[in-house]
Design a protein around this motif. Structure first.
Motif, PDB file in Angstrom:
ATOM      1  N   THR B 242       0.833  -1.192   0.000  1.00 39.94           N
ATOM      2  CA  THR B 242       0.000   0.000   0.000  1.00 39.94           C
ATOM      3  C   THR B 242       0.873   1.249   0.000  1.00 39.94           C
ATOM      4  O   THR B 242       0.593   2.229  -0.698  1.00 39.94           O
ATOM      5  CB  THR B 242      -0.890   0.017   1.265  1.00 39.94           C
ATOM      6  OG1 THR B 242      -1.341  -1.299   1.514  1.00 39.94           O
ATOM      7  CG2 THR B 242      -2.039   0.966   1.110  1.00 39.94           C
ATOM      8  N   ASP B 244       3.921   1.717  -1.162  1.00 41.34           N
ATOM      9  CA  ASP B 244       4.488   1.976  -2.486  1.00 41.34           C
ATOM     10  C   ASP B 244       3.447   2.540  -3.437  1.00 41.34           C
ATOM     11  O   ASP B 244       3.696   3.496  -4.176  1.00 41.34           O
ATOM     12  CB  ASP B 244       5.066   0.686  -3.082  1.00 41.34           C
ATOM     13  CG  ASP B 244       6.331   0.257  -2.342  1.00 41.34           C
ATOM     14  OD1 ASP B 244       6.922   1.134  -1.678  1.00 41.34           O
ATOM     15  OD2 ASP B 244       6.694  -0.925  -2.419  1.00 41.34           O
ATOM     16  N   GLU B 245       2.262   1.961  -3.374  1.00 42.63           N
ATOM     17  CA  GLU B 245       1.190   2.370  -4.291  1.00 42.63           C
ATOM     18  C   GLU B 245       0.815   3.836  -4.048  1.00 42.63           C
ATOM     19  O   GLU B 245       0.712   4.641  -4.978  1.00 42.63           O
ATOM     20  CB  GLU B 245      -0.016   1.445  -4.102  1.00 42.63           C
ATOM     21  CG  GLU B 245      -1.113   1.626  -5.147  1.00 42.63           C
ATOM     22  CD  GLU B 245      -2.169   2.617  -4.700  1.00 42.63           C
ATOM     23  OE1 GLU B 245      -2.557   3.467  -5.533  1.00 42.63           O
ATOM     24  OE2 GLU B 245      -2.592   2.567  -3.522  1.00 42.63           O
ATOM     25  N   ARG B 248       3.482   6.351  -5.025  1.00 48.14           N
ATOM     26  CA  ARG B 248       3.488   6.534  -6.473  1.00 48.14           C
ATOM     27  C   ARG B 248       2.333   7.451  -6.897  1.00 48.14           C
ATOM     28  O   ARG B 248       2.486   8.372  -7.681  1.00 48.14           O
ATOM     29  CB  ARG B 248       3.358   5.169  -7.169  1.00 48.14           C
ATOM     30  CG  ARG B 248       4.269   5.050  -8.387  1.00 48.14           C
ATOM     31  CD  ARG B 248       4.310   3.670  -9.021  1.00 48.14           C
ATOM     32  NE  ARG B 248       3.343   2.697  -8.585  1.00 48.14           N
ATOM     33  CZ  ARG B 248       3.648   1.631  -7.823  1.00 48.14           C
ATOM     34  NH1 ARG B 248       4.877   1.427  -7.425  1.00 48.14           N
ATOM     35  NH2 ARG B 248       2.709   0.771  -7.483  1.00 48.14           N
ATOM     36  N   ARG B 249       1.163   7.196  -6.336  1.00 47.72           N
ATOM     37  CA  ARG B 249      -0.038   7.921  -6.723  1.00 47.72           C
ATOM     38  C   ARG B 249       0.055   9.410  -6.347  1.00 47.72           C
ATOM     39  O   ARG B 249      -0.293  10.277  -7.134  1.00 47.72           O
ATOM     40  CB  ARG B 249      -1.253   7.284  -6.040  1.00 47.72           C
ATOM     41  CG  ARG B 249      -2.580   7.900  -6.414  1.00 47.72           C
ATOM     42  CD  ARG B 249      -3.699   6.858  -6.424  1.00 47.72           C
ATOM     43  NE  ARG B 249      -3.774   6.096  -5.164  1.00 47.72           N
ATOM     44  CZ  ARG B 249      -4.541   6.491  -4.107  1.00 47.72           C
ATOM     45  NH1 ARG B 249      -5.252   7.577  -4.177  1.00 47.72           N
ATOM     46  NH2 ARG B 249      -4.569   5.749  -3.021  1.00 47.72           N
TER      47      ARG B 249
END
Lengths: 267, 322
Positions: B242, B244-245, B248-249
């Motif tokens: 989560t 990392d996601e 990135r977002r």
């Protein structure tokens, strides 16, 4: 706050132009107060000379031949030792003032070095008068019997007082020079040993010849001899004048040194 | 009408060997205001104060107090100021009252005036009960109060306080803050140094941030905090995937990320509406964020924003060798 407003009107009544002499009086009162509260220092300054005197009279006295009763011979030396040691603690007090925050307070009140140091020196003189009187008292108890008239007493006291003053000012200069109160404390030991290499405790002719030159010409010898002569009613010779010159010279040199060092230390 | 400046400094420099403790400080402090010089240890705060209070002589630049030059008109300056330093400038072996009376006498008051002044100040600083005790028996807070009181004996119009609350417990700090705020009531100017943004924020009309002997920012507390986005929302995420996601977002919106603790920080104004909206946006399913924390800007954040590095004396040490 209304109180602040009220106190601000006070400003106009104050002149804020205290003379250096007025400041020196305030600083002297401070010095005396601090001295009277440093009980441990006071006790050391009194007990140590008394122990030394008892030690000299009862332990070494029997072995030292001076031609007189040893107690009579040694008392002037003990008095000088006591005064010198007591005065040298001025170096510690001055150093503490200089390295504590209080010096900033004094400086921002525009108080020069002279009043600050005068306070410490005056306190030292007062402290040493007390301990000198006590040492005299103990000396009488163990058989010190001087043979001086009123004038002799007066002159001897005068020289002793000058010696205390000289050592106090010199110590004040050392206090300014020292990097810390601990370093200043080391100086007191040097001063304490000065009387040993003089005629204070043993006749100089019993010393090795290389030491005799120093012993004859260092200030403690003529001062001891002058006080001894005056108290015992024996001839004083040139010793009184030499003693006065030494004391006066030390005071003058120390004052000059103090002025220069204080300026540099607080620049 | 011209603004009247209690303190003006321009290009002040103080050098110790190779090290520039103060490297060209410019300041202006309005009469009757509270000014805070904010910075970490070794930034040059104390040196600046000691220069302005005439206890140090500058190696360059000029400064004036109420229009009087700090070098040429030292005497005039000293009549108008008081300095309460980090270390208590009093005699441990005198009582509180004796210390105050001594300072009054040294400042030119008569014996009676000095006694009256001491009594007033002891009352005002809540030290009546301790008046007859040696300062050696005082607590840290009492010492600071007495120290400040002794600075006021001579009714200065400009008061320098060097880190007035460093080392004090929270209650003594509150008392000190109240005392400082009260001081300004009658046209007195207060110049204080501090390491705490909170303190500068609470007390000062204007704040200057000092770093490595330079003023790097100045303004009101609100202006400074605007530069560092006043507050930050810190989110602890549920797992590395989560983390990392989301990183990135959100991309550049993230102002702080800590992989080890799975934590990210983003800017916020601290309002409930905005925080709710941010949480909904980042974590629509309600499973990605484990904890959240609204973080108020500290000196460290101000510093990071202004200089690009954290506070800490090791940085100052480094510059000393450059």
């Amino acid at each position: 706050m209304s109180e602040i407003a009220a106190t601000h009107t006070l400003t106009t009544e104050t002149t804020r132009s205290t003379s250096s002499i007025g400041q020196a009086f305030v600083m002297t009162a401070r010095g005396l107060r601090l001295t009277s509260r440093k009980l441990d220092a006071m006790i050391t300054a009194i007990v140590l000379p008394i122990i030394l005197m008892l030690m000299f009279v009862y332990l070494f006295g029997g072995a030292i031949q001076t031609g007189t009763d040893y107690v009579t011979y040694v008392v002037p030396g003990v008095l000088l030792l006591c005064a010198g040691f007591g005065a040298s603690t001025t170096a510690v007090s001055v150093s503490e003032d200089l390295h504590g925050g209080i010096i900033d307070r004094f400086r921002s009140l525009d108080i020069g070095g002279l009043p600050v140091l005068t306070g410490q020196v005056a306190a030292s003189v007062a402290r040493n008068i007390v301990s000198t009187v006590l040492v005299f008292g103990v000396a009488f108890l163990i058989g010190f019997r001087p043979d001086a008239d009123a004038l002799g007493w007066l002159e001897a006291s005068g020289i002793l007082l000058l010696f205390i003053l000289a050592m106090s000012w010199f110590s004040a200069a050392i206090g300014l020079l020292a990097k810390s109160a601990e370093a200043a404390n080391g100086f007191t030991f040097f001063v304490m040993f000065l009387p040993y290499a003089s005629s204070a405790f043993v006749p100089i002719n019993t010393m090795p010849s290389w030491l005799q030159g120093f012993a004859h010409h260092q200030p403690v010898t003529p001062i001891t001899e002058a006080i001894r002569g005056l108290l015992l009613g024996t001839p004083v010779g040139d010793n009184a004048w030499i003693a006065l010159l030494w004391c006066g010279g030390i005071i003058l040199a120390s004052l000059v040194l103090c002025a220069a060092l204080y300026r540099r230390r607080t620049a | 009408m011209n603004q009247s400046w209690a303190i003006e400094a321009s290009g002040l420099v103080k050098t110790y060997g190779e090290h520039k403790a103060v490297a060209g400080v410019d300041l202006r402090v309005a009469t009757g205001s509270i000014f805070a010089l904010l910075g970490p240890n070794g930034a040059g705060k104390t040196t600046t104060v000691r220069l302005l209070a005439t206890l140090l002589r500058p190696d360059g630049g000029t400064a004036s107090i109420d229009g009087f030059d700090i070098v040429r008109e030292q005497r005039e300056v000293r009549r108008r100021i008081s300095l309460t330093g980090q270390y208590v400038a009093l005699d441990e072996l005198q009582t509180g009252e004796e210390n105050l009376r001594m300072i009054g006498r040294l400042g030119g008051l008569s014996g009676v005036q000095a006694k009256r002044r001491a009594t007033e100040l002891l009352e005002r600083f809540d030290l009546v009960g301790a008046a007859k005790r040696n300062v050696a028996t005082y607590s840290g807070g009492m010492r600071r109060r007495l120290d400040l009181a002794s600075g006021l004996v001579g009714q200065p119009s400009i008061i320098f306080l060097d880190e007035p609350t460093t080392g004090l417990d929270p209650r003594s700090r509150q008392t000190m803050w109240r005392i400082i705020t009260d001081l300004v009531g009658s046209g007195v100017t207060v110049f204080l140094t501090t390491q705490y943004l909170e303190e500068a924020d609470r007390l000062a009309d204007r704040i200057a941030v000092i770093d490595r002997g330079h003023v790097v920012a100045d303004g009101t507390a609100a202006e400074l905090k605007r530069q560092v986005a006043g507050q930050r929302l810190d989110l602890t995420l549920s797992d590395a995937l989560t983390f990392d996601e989301i990183v990135r977002r959100l991309g550049s919106r993230i102002v702080l990320s800590d992989t080890e603790r799975l934590m990210i920080g983003i800017e916020t104004d601290g309002s409930a509406t905005q925080i709710r909206r941010l949480l909904d946006e980042i974590d629509p399913t309600g499973e990605a964020v484990r904890r959240f924390d609204v973080h108020t800007a500290t000196l460290d954040d101000v510093f990071l924003a202004l200089t690009g590095r954290a506070t800490g004396s090791q940085h100052v040490q480094e510059t000393a060798n450059v």
